[in-house]
Motif scaffolding. Structure first.
Motif, PDB file in Angstrom:
ATOM      1  N   GLU A  70       0.827  -1.190   0.000  1.00 13.71           N
ATOM      2  CA  GLU A  70       0.000   0.000   0.000  1.00 13.71           C
ATOM      3  C   GLU A  70       0.871   1.254   0.000  1.00 13.71           C
ATOM      4  O   GLU A  70       1.962   1.273   0.565  1.00 13.71           O
ATOM      5  CB  GLU A  70      -0.909   0.009   1.232  1.00 13.71           C
ATOM      6  CG  GLU A  70      -1.972  -1.078   1.229  1.00 13.71           C
ATOM      7  CD  GLU A  70      -2.916  -0.943   2.409  1.00 13.71           C
ATOM      8  OE1 GLU A  70      -2.732   0.032   3.182  1.00 13.71           O
ATOM      9  OE2 GLU A  70      -3.817  -1.786   2.549  1.00 13.71           O
ATOM     10  N   THR A  72       1.295   4.350   1.620  1.00 13.51           N
ATOM     11  CA  THR A  72       0.927   5.061   2.837  1.00 13.51           C
ATOM     12  C   THR A  72       1.592   6.436   2.845  1.00 13.51           C
ATOM     13  O   THR A  72       2.429   6.753   1.994  1.00 13.51           O
ATOM     14  CB  THR A  72       1.372   4.280   4.080  1.00 13.51           C
ATOM     15  OG1 THR A  72       2.816   4.189   4.061  1.00 13.51           O
ATOM     16  CG2 THR A  72       0.781   2.876   4.072  1.00 13.51           C
ATOM     17  N   GLU A  73       1.208   7.252   3.826  1.00 12.80           N
ATOM     18  CA  GLU A  73       1.840   8.559   3.943  1.00 12.80           C
ATOM     19  C   GLU A  73       3.333   8.421   4.193  1.00 12.80           C
ATOM     20  O   GLU A  73       4.135   9.212   3.677  1.00 12.80           O
ATOM     21  CB  GLU A  73       1.180   9.345   5.078  1.00 12.80           C
ATOM     22  CG  GLU A  73      -0.262   9.741   4.780  1.00 12.80           C
ATOM     23  CD  GLU A  73      -0.941  10.398   5.956  1.00 12.80           C
ATOM     24  OE1 GLU A  73      -0.229  10.698   6.949  1.00 12.80           O
ATOM     25  OE2 GLU A  73      -2.158  10.619   5.915  1.00 12.80           O
ATOM     26  N   TYR A 443      -3.626   6.887  -5.795  1.00 11.82           N
ATOM     27  CA  TYR A 443      -2.786   5.897  -5.112  1.00 11.82           C
ATOM     28  C   TYR A 443      -2.078   5.008  -6.132  1.00 11.82           C
ATOM     29  O   TYR A 443      -0.893   4.690  -6.003  1.00 11.82           O
ATOM     30  CB  TYR A 443      -3.623   5.047  -4.161  1.00 11.82           C
ATOM     31  CG  TYR A 443      -3.879   5.684  -2.816  1.00 11.82           C
ATOM     32  CD1 TYR A 443      -2.852   5.816  -1.886  1.00 11.82           C
ATOM     33  CD2 TYR A 443      -5.140   6.143  -2.454  1.00 11.82           C
ATOM     34  CE1 TYR A 443      -3.075   6.388  -0.644  1.00 11.82           C
ATOM     35  CE2 TYR A 443      -5.384   6.719  -1.216  1.00 11.82           C
ATOM     36  CZ  TYR A 443      -4.344   6.840  -0.315  1.00 11.82           C
ATOM     37  OH  TYR A 443      -4.559   7.416   0.917  1.00 11.82           O
TER      38      TYR A 443
END
Length: 500
Positions: A70, A72-73, A443
């Motif tokens: 994923e 992510t930040e 994303y």
């Protein structure tokens, strides 16, 4: 080894500068520079370049994220830190980032496998490139014999394709030696470093001992140098003389007014902005275009990306000085927005003439409209633009556009992701409000960018990015890092704002 030197020239009485040579960069060869190990690396890279120059690499150097990973930040921040650390190390002491200029092969040649030369790195051999470069090699002393296979192949290509008699006008001008015409008209000195070269030759023909010619000589180092993989060149040699404005400084405030007044003087009557000068006439005069190499060069037409930048600049200025030339500026902004909306194609895209191509223009058009108050909710143009960008997103998450779309003025999918095109697609969606609507496409795009990132932290150099009048194509070398940084940074900022 070659060394890049900054800000030098004050000791040379033939050189002049209005800013103390700030931003001047030159290359100097040091025969004793570098260790034996460094020399070996350079030689290996030179051999690899020669051996692989006709091979296109589609695979990325590094795969940073697995398919199931994923974004992510923290992943975004890690990617940004890597590229910023590396890119910061390349900053010049004067504060800017140096960049080369490549792609146009009648300036800096590269022979094709068939023996001819193209006009740009991705194109087929052309009579323009072949005639000019073949003649140059002969003038430089290359001999046509059984030992010079390259020159023989070049001559054979030219003769088998109609000879120099079918070359376009520019090639014939070079070959005929009538370069004095360029001294009188100065057509191309702003955009390309060679009518610098031609002006210098004209000065030499007029008087090889003149002060005008002597002043040209030290300027050669400003735009041409030899690198490990061949000759290099820089393009636009103009620098802004207006420093950043400091609030409360009356001198700086006046300079800001001067800058805005200068900008407004270039605005077309309909509130649009062209590339280099105001639109002075109508399109019908294009019939006198003397060049077979370039189209639409007689009239400097208004462009979506230029008009968008104009709108953004004027809106920023209004935020600081809302009363200055208020009615005029408001009218220009309104007319500029109407122009952008009118130029939108049926599929929701915009066509841009100064970079490849639709993704770029669409991103810039969206940004201008948003700056003027348009949103996804209140603007049909922005909604159509989002649909266009989403429809062109590749299954891997990126965007990739073929440069030939500039010539036919239709979007052509290259079938493979490009770091800069992907960044443009991301930025267009981000400014249109896609993070708030559905961040999933962003994303996927961010993951594509991160997976294209190199071990050094930078992003790879891929296909050409710039176009000149939809005819010639070249590279903006800093784009490969600038726009991914912008896209990933803006995406991260919007995610934080959404969470807050």
């Amino acid at each position: 080894m070659w060394k890049l030197k900054f800000g030098e020239g004050a000791s040379n009485p033939l050189l002049r500068s209005s800013n103390g040579f700030l931003g001047r960069e030159t290359w100097e060869f040091d025969p004793n520079g570098g260790s034996p190990e460094e020399h070996a690396v350079v030689e290996r890279l030179r051999r690899d370049f020669t051996r692989n120059r006709f091979t296109q690499r589609d695979k990325h150097e590094v795969s940073n994220l697995k398919d199931s990973s994923e974004v992510t930040e923290e992943v975004l921040l890690t990617s940004l830190r890597r590229v910023l650390d590396q890119y910061s190390s390349l900053q010049a002491p004067d504060g800017y980032w140096p960049g080369g200029y490549s792609g146009i092969l009648f300036i800096l040649p590269l022979m094709n496998e068939d023996g001819g030369w193209s006009t740009h790195t991705l194109g087929p051999s052309s009579m323009f490139g072949s005639c000019v470069n073949y003649a140059t090699l002969r003038l430089l002393g290359e001999v046509l014999d059984e030992h010079n296979d390259g020159l023989s192949k070049g001559r054979a290509w030219i003769l088998s394709h109609g000879s120099a008699t079918v070359a376009p006008q520019w090639a014939k001008i070079y070959l005929s030696g009538t370069i004095q015409l360029f001294q009188n008209y100065g057509c191309f000195h702003i955009f390309f470093p060679f009518i610098q070269v031609l002006n210098m030759i004209c000065c030499w023909i007029e008087n090889p001992n003149s002060n005008a010619f002597r002043r040209h000589l030290p300027r050669i180092h400003d735009f041409l140098w030899l690198a490990e993989d061949g000759m290099k060149s820089k393009a636009v040699l103009l620098l802004s003389k207006i420093p950043p404005t400091e609030v409360g400084d009356p001198i700086q405030e006046q300079r800001l007014y001067d800058a805005i007044d200068c900008l407004l003087s270039y605005v077309n009557k309909d509130g649009t902005l062209s590339s280099a000068e105001s639109k002075r006439t109508t399109p019908w005069v294009e019939f006198i275009n003397p060049s077979e190499s370039f189209r639409n060069i007689i009239v400097d037409y208004p462009y979506v990306e230029c008009t968008s930048s104009l709108i953004q600049a004027l809106i920023l200025f209004k935020g600081v000085h809302p009363g200055y030339r208020r009615e005029e500026i408001d009218r220009i902004i309104k007319n500029g927005v109407l122009f952008i909306e009118k130029k939108q194609k049926n599929d929701g895209s915009w066509y841009g003439s100064w970079a490849v191509c639709f993704t770029y223009a669409t991103f810039f058009a969206i940004k201008g409209l948003v700056a003027a108050g348009r949103t996804f909710q209140n603007s049909l143009s922005i909604r159509k633009a989002c649909n266009f960008l989403l429809s062109k997103q590749l299954s891997t998450g990126g965007w990739g556009e073929d440069y030939l779309g500039c010539q036919v003025e239709e979007y052509i999918d290259s079938g493979r992701p490009h770091v800069v095109h992907t960044a443009w697609g991301m930025l267009g969606l981000i400014y249109a409000g896609q993070v708030e609507l559905d961040p999933a496409p962003l994303y996927r795009a961010a993951k594509e960018l991160i997976n294209m990132q190199l071990e050094t932290g930078e992003f790879p150099q891929q296909e050409i990015l710039g176009s000149f009048n939809s005819s010639l194509f070249f590279n903006y070398t800093n784009y490969r890092n600038l726009f991914p940084i912008w896209a990933l940074g803006e995406f991260h900022r919007r995610l934080l704002a959404k969470r807050a």
